[in-house]
Design a protein around this motif. Structure first.
Motif, PDB file in Angstrom:
ATOM      1  N   UNK A 239       0.826  -1.204   0.000  1.00 32.47           N
ATOM      2  CA  UNK A 239       0.000   0.000   0.000  1.00 32.47           C
ATOM      3  C   UNK A 239       0.860   1.253   0.000  1.00 32.47           C
ATOM      4  N   UNK A 240       1.932   1.232   0.801  1.00 26.70           N
ATOM      5  CA  UNK A 240       2.812   2.393   0.859  1.00 26.70           C
ATOM      6  C   UNK A 240       3.500   2.666  -0.466  1.00 26.70           C
ATOM      7  N   UNK A 241       4.003   1.613  -1.106  1.00 24.06           N
ATOM      8  CA  UNK A 241       4.654   1.779  -2.413  1.00 24.06           C
ATOM      9  C   UNK A 241       3.650   2.292  -3.444  1.00 24.06           C
ATOM     10  N   UNK A 242       2.427   1.746  -3.400  1.00 26.74           N
ATOM     11  CA  UNK A 242       1.402   2.168  -4.349  1.00 26.74           C
ATOM     12  C   UNK A 242       1.011   3.623  -4.173  1.00 26.74           C
ATOM     13  N   UNK A 243       0.814   4.033  -2.918  1.00 30.35           N
ATOM     14  CA  UNK A 243       0.436   5.424  -2.647  1.00 30.35           C
ATOM     15  C   UNK A 243       1.556   6.376  -3.046  1.00 30.35           C
ATOM     16  N   UNK A 244       2.815   5.998  -2.728  1.00 31.80           N
ATOM     17  CA  UNK A 244       3.950   6.852  -3.099  1.00 31.80           C
ATOM     18  C   UNK A 244       4.054   7.002  -4.613  1.00 31.80           C
ATOM     19  N   UNK A 245       3.854   5.904  -5.338  1.00 30.88           N
ATOM     20  CA  UNK A 245       3.928   5.954  -6.808  1.00 30.88           C
ATOM     21  C   UNK A 245       2.835   6.841  -7.384  1.00 30.88           C
ATOM     22  N   UNK A 246       1.603   6.637  -6.894  1.00 32.50           N
ATOM     23  CA  UNK A 246       0.487   7.458  -7.371  1.00 32.50           C
ATOM     24  C   UNK A 246       0.684   8.925  -6.992  1.00 32.50           C
ATOM     25  N   UNK A 247       1.276   9.162  -5.820  1.00 34.22           N
ATOM     26  CA  UNK A 247       1.531  10.536  -5.405  1.00 34.22           C
ATOM     27  C   UNK A 247       2.512  11.246  -6.320  1.00 34.22           C
ATOM     28  N   UNK A 248       3.583  10.562  -6.672  1.00 33.33           N
ATOM     29  CA  UNK A 248       4.572  11.161  -7.582  1.00 33.33           C
ATOM     30  C   UNK A 248       3.957  11.425  -8.941  1.00 33.33           C
ATOM     31  N   UNK A 249       3.187  10.463  -9.448  1.00 35.09           N
ATOM     32  CA  UNK A 249       2.520  10.644 -10.746  1.00 35.09           C
ATOM     33  C   UNK A 249       1.544  11.811 -10.676  1.00 35.09           C
ATOM     34  N   UNK A 250       0.773  11.890  -9.576  1.00 36.12           N
ATOM     35  CA  UNK A 250      -0.188  12.976  -9.422  1.00 36.12           C
ATOM     36  C   UNK A 250       0.483  14.333  -9.332  1.00 36.12           C
ATOM     37  N   UNK A 251       1.559  14.411  -8.547  1.00 34.44           N
ATOM     38  CA  UNK A 251       2.289  15.671  -8.444  1.00 34.44           C
ATOM     39  C   UNK A 251       2.876  16.092  -9.780  1.00 34.44           C
ATOM     40  N   UNK A 252       3.459  15.150 -10.488  1.00 36.80           N
ATOM     41  CA  UNK A 252       4.066  15.456 -11.780  1.00 36.80           C
ATOM     42  C   UNK A 252       3.023  15.933 -12.779  1.00 36.80           C
ATOM     43  N   UNK A 253       1.821  15.347 -12.713  1.00 35.70           N
ATOM     44  CA  UNK A 253       0.768  15.682 -13.662  1.00 35.70           C
ATOM     45  C   UNK A 253       0.069  16.988 -13.318  1.00 35.70           C
ATOM     46  N   UNK A 254      -0.329  17.149 -12.059  1.00 36.95           N
ATOM     47  CA  UNK A 254      -1.172  18.279 -11.684  1.00 36.95           C
ATOM     48  C   UNK A 254      -0.413  19.438 -11.042  1.00 36.95           C
ATOM     49  N   UNK A 255       0.725  19.163 -10.433  1.00 39.46           N
ATOM     50  CA  UNK A 255       1.443  20.236  -9.745  1.00 39.46           C
ATOM     51  C   UNK A 255       2.947  20.030  -9.885  1.00 39.46           C
ATOM     52  N   UNK A 256       3.477  20.160 -11.106  1.00 42.76           N
ATOM     53  CA  UNK A 256       4.910  19.915 -11.307  1.00 42.76           C
ATOM     54  C   UNK A 256       5.800  20.875 -10.523  1.00 42.76           C
ATOM     55  N   UNK A 257       5.284  22.068 -10.247  1.00 45.09           N
ATOM     56  CA  UNK A 257       6.086  23.015  -9.474  1.00 45.09           C
ATOM     57  C   UNK A 257       6.364  22.479  -8.074  1.00 45.09           C
ATOM     58  N   UNK A 258       5.398  21.764  -7.500  1.00 40.87           N
ATOM     59  CA  UNK A 258       5.600  21.185  -6.166  1.00 40.87           C
ATOM     60  C   UNK A 258       6.728  20.169  -6.179  1.00 40.87           C
ATOM     61  N   UNK A 259       6.852  19.403  -7.274  1.00 42.28           N
ATOM     62  CA  UNK A 259       7.947  18.443  -7.395  1.00 42.28           C
ATOM     63  C   UNK A 259       9.279  19.175  -7.417  1.00 42.28           C
TER      64      UNK A 259
END
Length: 438
Positions: A239-259
């Motif tokens: 679950x942790x790996x899945x959430x972290x992966x989805x979080x990175x994808x979400x940040x990259x897609x919707x808020x690249x500045x945050x990355x």
């Protein structure tokens, strides 16, 4: 019942502080809580057993005493202040703590606590999904993002929205790992987690990562046998790996500045500066403290530094802010309150671990609530400074965690008593003792 209805309505309205704001740091939630207190008194008197153990009682006493002192010293500090009405910002913060203590004490049961948490998470998920929809709707984007790249939710600033999310998210994750209807809780947590992406608050992203990692690692330790611990650990790891992966994808897609900000956390670049951008605020606040060591600058007074949105209302560090506003007495009362809260919440996490006779879901829920309180304190070291729009969430999770202490203690004691009865019953009737009992 009326007190519980007021409490539930309060939990809903807390998510809309900016639309419901009133002068002096108040919102429409403040008179609602005041109204609920008239009915809470009856509920407090009708309690047939004490809801607070020694640790919880000590913290509640300290919190009330600190609130009373802040009320007194705030009125003295604003005698010559240019904007005396702004003292309401601090007064409302401590009033909401006392009001929520009474409302929760009058209405608390485990099921009601779970319902209240569920209502809070439904609102968190709702606001987060609105932030997602705002990327595809210009009207919503103008309301929630204020034409920036970070969602404010319905708060004044995106950092406040992020603080609230990092406060309620740990208990949501705890329920997703342990409660019935786990898929429902997991869906609520997934929706809520998108709020971190939309808010783009780097501090709160890191705090949520730390608190969720701690919870995922500690949850297996609460299981009663080795097999379940291994299964729980593997499940949480996935679950942790899945959430972290989805979080990175979400940040990259919707808020690249945050990355980019997270990758340059201590950079002094004008676009991504983080903790270093607070230095000017902290320097001014410390100057006010040394120039006015007894009464400070005055409760709630603005910091005359403009970054494009007008003067700043707080120092972005709760300790520095109380030093600035209330001088040495403010520093003392702030440290006492924070240290008492940290001690009580850490003791609650320890109790959740050692109370092996209590129910697993209750232990994990208690741990999640305590982690939420600690997350709020951590976030206020570089952000909201215990403001009136976010502090009710701290009081809510903290007092619920402390009330759950009594639940865990009673369940653990009852389980120990049952084991003792079975053991002596086996000896009396010449029966073999059951496996696993002393």
């Amino acid at each position: 019942m009326t007190a519980y209805l007021c409490l539930g309505t309060t939990a809903v309205l807390l998510w809309f502080p900016e639309p419901l704001s009133l002068p002096g740091g108040m919102s429409l939630v403040t008179p609602l809580m005041t109204f609920g207190l008239f009915f809470a008194v009856r509920g407090v008197r009708s309690r047939t057993y004490r809801l607070l153990d020694v640790t919880a009682m000590r913290f509640a006493t300290i919190a009330l005493m600190c609130g009373a002192f802040v009320l007194l010293w705030s009125n003295l500090s604003i005698v010559s202040a240019p904007e005396p009405l702004r003292s309401g910002r601090v007064i409302v913060t401590h009033f909401s703590g006392a009001a929520l203590l009474l409302l929760l004490y009058a209405t608390f049961t485990v099921e009601r606590a779970r319902t209240l948490i569920g209502l809070t998470l439904v609102l968190a998920a709702f606001v987060s999904l609105l932030s997602l929809m705002a990327y595809f709707n210009n009207t919503l984007f103008a309301i929630l993002f204020a034409d920036r790249d970070r969602s404010n939710g319905f708060f004044k600033h995106s950092n406040q929205y992020g603080i609230v999310l990092s406060t309620v998210a740990p208990v949501g994750l705890a329920l997703a790992l342990s409660a019935r209807k786990r898929l429902v809780w997991l869906a609520l947590m997934g929706s809520t987690a998108f709020g971190f992406i939309a808010a783009g608050s780097k501090t709160n992203l890191l705090i949520f990562s730390a608190s969720s990692s701690f919870l995922l690692l500690c949850a297996p330790l609460l299981e009663r046998n080795t097999t379940m611990r291994v299964i729980s650990f593997l499940r949480n790891l996935g679950l942790g790996v899945g959430v972290a992966t989805l979080g990175v994808v979400g940040l990259t897609t919707f808020n690249p500045r945050a990355v980019r900000i997270l990758g340059q956390f201590f950079s002094d670049d004008d676009d991504v500066k983080s903790l270093l951008s607070r230095k000017e605020l902290w320097d001014f606040s410390l100057d006010q403290f040394f120039n006015h060591p007894f009464f400070g600058q005055g409760t709630g007074q603005m910091i005359p530094i403009d970054y494009g949105d007008g003067f700043i209302s707080h120092s972005h560090n709760v300790i520095v802010d109380y030093m600035r506003m209330l001088g040495v007495p403010g520093l003392a009362v702030c440290l006492v309150l924070l240290l008492a809260a940290i001690f009580a919440l850490c003791a609650t996490i320890h109790l959740a671990y050692v109370a092996r006779g209590a129910r697993y879901d209750h232990r994990l829920m208690t741990m999640g609530l305590a982690l939420g309180g600690l997350a709020y304190i951590g976030a206020n070291m570089s952000s909201d400074s215990f403001g009136p729009s976010t502090s009710p969430f701290f009081w809510l999770v903290t007092y619920l965690a402390l009330f759950m202490r009594t639940v865990l203690i009673r369940e653990h004691a009852a389980q120990a008593a049952r084991k003792t009865d079975l053991h002596f019953g086996s000896i009396q009737f010449g029966l073999p003792a059951r496996k696993g009992l002393p």
